[in-house]
Design a protein around this motif. Sequence first.
Motif, PDB file in Angstrom:
ATOM      1  N   ALA A 145      29.772-126.385 -34.506  1.00 22.88           N
ATOM      2  CA  ALA A 145      30.570-127.566 -34.170  1.00 22.88           C
ATOM      3  C   ALA A 145      31.623-127.207 -33.119  1.00 22.88           C
ATOM      4  O   ALA A 145      31.800-127.918 -32.135  1.00 22.88           O
ATOM      5  CB  ALA A 145      31.230-128.132 -35.424  1.00 22.88           C
ATOM      6  N   ARG A 147      31.610-124.687 -30.957  1.00 26.47           N
ATOM      7  CA  ARG A 147      30.994-124.385 -29.667  1.00 26.47           C
ATOM      8  C   ARG A 147      30.465-125.644 -29.003  1.00 26.47           C
ATOM      9  O   ARG A 147      30.522-125.791 -27.779  1.00 26.47           O
ATOM     10  CB  ARG A 147      29.855-123.366 -29.826  1.00 26.47           C
ATOM     11  CG  ARG A 147      30.273-122.013 -30.382  1.00 26.47           C
ATOM     12  CD  ARG A 147      31.399-121.348 -29.614  1.00 26.47           C
ATOM     13  NE  ARG A 147      31.062-121.028 -28.243  1.00 26.47           N
ATOM     14  CZ  ARG A 147      30.500-119.898 -27.843  1.00 26.47           C
ATOM     15  NH1 ARG A 147      30.214-118.975 -28.721  1.00 26.47           N
ATOM     16  NH2 ARG A 147      30.243-119.690 -26.576  1.00 26.47           N
ATOM     17  N   SER A 148      29.932-126.580 -29.805  1.00 26.22           N
ATOM     18  CA  SER A 148      29.388-127.799 -29.208  1.00 26.22           C
ATOM     19  C   SER A 148      30.494-128.649 -28.589  1.00 26.22           C
ATOM     20  O   SER A 148      30.245-129.477 -27.730  1.00 26.22           O
ATOM     21  CB  SER A 148      28.605-128.616 -30.242  1.00 26.22           C
ATOM     22  OG  SER A 148      29.490-129.334 -31.077  1.00 26.22           O
ATOM     23  N   LEU A 149      31.730-128.426 -29.043  1.00 25.11           N
ATOM     24  CA  LEU A 149      32.864-129.141 -28.449  1.00 25.11           C
ATOM     25  C   LEU A 149      33.384-128.420 -27.211  1.00 25.11           C
ATOM     26  O   LEU A 149      34.386-128.829 -26.629  1.00 25.11           O
ATOM     27  CB  LEU A 149      33.995-129.277 -29.475  1.00 25.11           C
ATOM     28  CG  LEU A 149      33.729-130.271 -30.602  1.00 25.11           C
ATOM     29  CD1 LEU A 149      34.698-130.050 -31.754  1.00 25.11           C
ATOM     30  CD2 LEU A 149      33.834-131.701 -30.095  1.00 25.11           C
ATOM     31  N   GLY A 150      32.742-127.337 -26.848  1.00 24.06           N
ATOM     32  CA  GLY A 150      33.116-126.626 -25.626  1.00 24.06           C
ATOM     33  C   GLY A 150      34.064-125.460 -25.839  1.00 24.06           C
ATOM     34  O   GLY A 150      34.510-124.843 -24.879  1.00 24.06           O
TER      35      GLY A 150
ATOM     36  N   ASN B  65      21.980-128.516 -25.549  1.00 26.15           N
ATOM     37  CA  ASN B  65      23.346-128.038 -25.283  1.00 26.15           C
ATOM     38  C   ASN B  65      23.445-126.528 -25.508  1.00 26.15           C
ATOM     39  O   ASN B  65      24.524-125.975 -25.626  1.00 26.15           O
ATOM     40  CB  ASN B  65      24.388-128.803 -26.107  1.00 26.15           C
ATOM     41  CG  ASN B  65      24.304-128.513 -27.579  1.00 26.15           C
ATOM     42  OD1 ASN B  65      23.360-127.872 -28.044  1.00 26.15           O
ATOM     43  ND2 ASN B  65      25.289-128.970 -28.328  1.00 26.15           N
ATOM     44  N   ARG B  95      28.636-127.921 -22.275  1.00 28.83           N
ATOM     45  CA  ARG B  95      29.092-128.255 -23.623  1.00 28.83           C
ATOM     46  C   ARG B  95      30.141-129.350 -23.585  1.00 28.83           C
ATOM     47  O   ARG B  95      30.255-130.157 -24.494  1.00 28.83           O
ATOM     48  CB  ARG B  95      29.666-127.000 -24.298  1.00 28.83           C
ATOM     49  CG  ARG B  95      28.640-125.895 -24.512  1.00 28.83           C
ATOM     50  CD  ARG B  95      28.190-125.827 -25.954  1.00 28.83           C
ATOM     51  NE  ARG B  95      27.087-124.902 -26.167  1.00 28.83           N
ATOM     52  CZ  ARG B  95      27.215-123.592 -26.354  1.00 28.83           C
ATOM     53  NH1 ARG B  95      28.414-123.047 -26.336  1.00 28.83           N
ATOM     54  NH2 ARG B  95      26.166-122.842 -26.563  1.00 28.83           N
ATOM     55  N   ARG B  96      30.909-129.368 -22.495  1.00 29.00           N
ATOM     56  CA  ARG B  96      31.920-130.418 -22.375  1.00 29.00           C
ATOM     57  C   ARG B  96      31.285-131.777 -22.102  1.00 29.00           C
ATOM     58  O   ARG B  96      31.833-132.801 -22.450  1.00 29.00           O
ATOM     59  CB  ARG B  96      32.897-130.068 -21.250  1.00 29.00           C
ATOM     60  CG  ARG B  96      34.210-129.529 -21.786  1.00 29.00           C
ATOM     61  CD  ARG B  96      35.103-129.098 -20.656  1.00 29.00           C
ATOM     62  NE  ARG B  96      34.888-127.690 -20.376  1.00 29.00           N
ATOM     63  CZ  ARG B  96      35.394-127.057 -19.329  1.00 29.00           C
ATOM     64  NH1 ARG B  96      36.120-127.716 -18.442  1.00 29.00           N
ATOM     65  NH2 ARG B  96      35.190-125.785 -19.146  1.00 29.00           N
ATOM     66  N   PHE B 102      26.175-133.508 -36.192  1.00 25.69           N
ATOM     67  CA  PHE B 102      25.236-132.740 -37.011  1.00 25.69           C
ATOM     68  C   PHE B 102      24.912-133.448 -38.319  1.00 25.69           C
ATOM     69  O   PHE B 102      25.703-134.256 -38.815  1.00 25.69           O
ATOM     70  CB  PHE B 102      25.852-131.375 -37.346  1.00 25.69           C
ATOM     71  CG  PHE B 102      26.212-130.546 -36.150  1.00 25.69           C
ATOM     72  CD1 PHE B 102      25.340-129.597 -35.649  1.00 25.69           C
ATOM     73  CD2 PHE B 102      27.444-130.712 -35.516  1.00 25.69           C
ATOM     74  CE1 PHE B 102      25.677-128.820 -34.548  1.00 25.69           C
ATOM     75  CE2 PHE B 102      27.797-129.951 -34.408  1.00 25.69           C
ATOM     76  CZ  PHE B 102      26.907-129.006 -33.926  1.00 25.69           C
ATOM     77  N   VAL B 124      40.237-127.438 -25.127  1.00 20.60           N
ATOM     78  CA  VAL B 124      39.158-127.392 -24.141  1.00 20.60           C
ATOM     79  C   VAL B 124      39.443-128.322 -22.955  1.00 20.60           C
ATOM     80  O   VAL B 124      39.343-127.911 -21.805  1.00 20.60           O
ATOM     81  CB  VAL B 124      37.805-127.761 -24.794  1.00 20.60           C
ATOM     82  CG1 VAL B 124      36.697-127.730 -23.764  1.00 20.60           C
ATOM     83  CG2 VAL B 124      37.499-126.804 -25.941  1.00 20.60           C
ATOM     84  N   ARG B 168      35.130-137.274 -33.062  1.00 23.67           N
ATOM     85  CA  ARG B 168      35.502-135.969 -32.513  1.00 23.67           C
ATOM     86  C   ARG B 168      34.706-135.665 -31.246  1.00 23.67           C
ATOM     87  O   ARG B 168      35.252-135.198 -30.248  1.00 23.67           O
ATOM     88  CB  ARG B 168      35.245-134.892 -33.576  1.00 23.67           C
ATOM     89  CG  ARG B 168      35.547-133.489 -33.132  1.00 23.67           C
ATOM     90  CD  ARG B 168      35.448-132.512 -34.270  1.00 23.67           C
ATOM     91  NE  ARG B 168      34.076-132.307 -34.711  1.00 23.67           N
ATOM     92  CZ  ARG B 168      33.719-131.439 -35.668  1.00 23.67           C
ATOM     93  NH1 ARG B 168      34.644-130.720 -36.275  1.00 23.67           N
ATOM     94  NH2 ARG B 168      32.461-131.302 -36.023  1.00 23.67           N
TER      95      ARG B 168
END
Lengths: 246, 261
Positions: A145, A147-150, B65, B95-96, B102, B124, B168
């Motif tokens: 989660a 990492r998927s958010l960057g 991704n 990824r951004r 999930f 980020v 999110r």
Amino acid sequence: MDVFFDTFFNFQFMADHFQYVLDGFWLTIKLSLVGGICALIWGLILAVLRQLPGRALAPVRALVIGYIDVFRGIPLLLVILLLSSGLATMATQGAIPREIGIPEWFGESDPFWYGVMALTLTYGAYMAEVYRAGIEAVPQGQTEAARSLGMSHGQAMRFVIIPQAVRKVIPPLLNDYIALMKDTALVSVIGLVEAVQAGRDLYSEFYVPSGYTLGAIFFLIVTIPLARLVDWQIKKQHEKFQRGMP
Amino acid sequence: MSEESTLLEKEVARGETIMTVSSLKKSYGKLEVLRDIDLDIKKGEVICILGPSGSGKSTMLRCLNLLELPTGGTVTLKGETVFDGEKPKNLDELRRETGMVFQSFNLFPNMSAKQNVSIAQIRVRGRKKDEADKRSIEQLGKVGLDEKVDEYPDRLSGGQQQRVAIARALAMDPEIMLFDEVTSALDPELVKGVLDVMRELADSGMTMLCVTHEIGFAREVADRVIFMDGGYIVEQGPPDNVLGNPQEERTQQFLGLVLDH
């Protein structure tokens, strides 16, 4: 029975030499606090280094694993002796600065600091393994989660994984801390008059072992509440777990 | 820095290709999960991916991704290569630009709903905390959780947790949203709330890839339905064709099993 009490529970003797043993125990406390905090930090650093990703960082991981193997595998007593004699020898021969070889920082003696170093090196290795268990117990989905958010690996560790991992391992870390506190007694071999050495000094002077008993009592005054704290932490985690939060 | 800005600045018009996948392969040792996947995703398109378990649909999504590294093929985003057949490129940017939700929610249990939505915005996207929190509250409101912003995940139902997870991902302003069986772990009565949020998102023009078992949702919302089996795309097309009049035998079999109960 009188002999038994005179030997182990000579309260008059304890009262007479209370201050001497207390001074020793105060050193025990200081040593375990400074050494404990250093070991906690060093252990976390080791654990994080061990989790670094990628093929390029494999040597770092191997180095950390080697370190942990070595320091978990040799007795703390030996580390204390090696460090104190080694550093002192190198300092007297001018290989390293005297302030480092024979440290007397913040008004504490050099045996104290050799003790801090040895406890940090050895218990850092133990605690690194505890942290590692905590890190590995955080579900993989958390990393995904993040990492998927960057987030980078470092950010995911710092903001998501480590905070959860540390919470999970507070009880075993406290256990290690109790063990560390008792092992401070080993630093007496290089001349630090902590609680145990204070008892030995009294025994060799008066042939009354009650000084040891007093030292033991001091230890218990601290370690029993710590043990209860561990139980309480485990219970708290258990309740959380039952509410569905791992 | 220059590389970083290229992807972010590039605008892709609605209906134009935003992501291209060619001959994507993924295997775990000898087990081939994805054999040869070609896919062209248009901006604003809603794609639903169906298939039996083990067909590779989740793996494909996770390859987009790069949570899973493909073993072959290429992936491009807005014309920039993000996977060149061997290793990722522009990974942070990819990824951004892609949000992912999930099956198991994966909310951060040590943070409140609002903090869950804010953390990546701050760390980020580089937003100020106030700005991020404001955006989080707004985004949580959009998924119907105005009153839950300060709750921790363990105090939320599965459906609420999943909506926080959607908020999110959305707060990062992604170009593409990836949904990996997001209703599969939910009690039946909580599914609708999550699907409603996704429906609204589709209506707003978000590019979406949804691995799902919700045939009704696919029929109603998808622009394109993809049926996968054995690591291949077996059949794809508008939902009326693939779901209403499937040409391939395997699709017919699968739909027969899914719909007849």
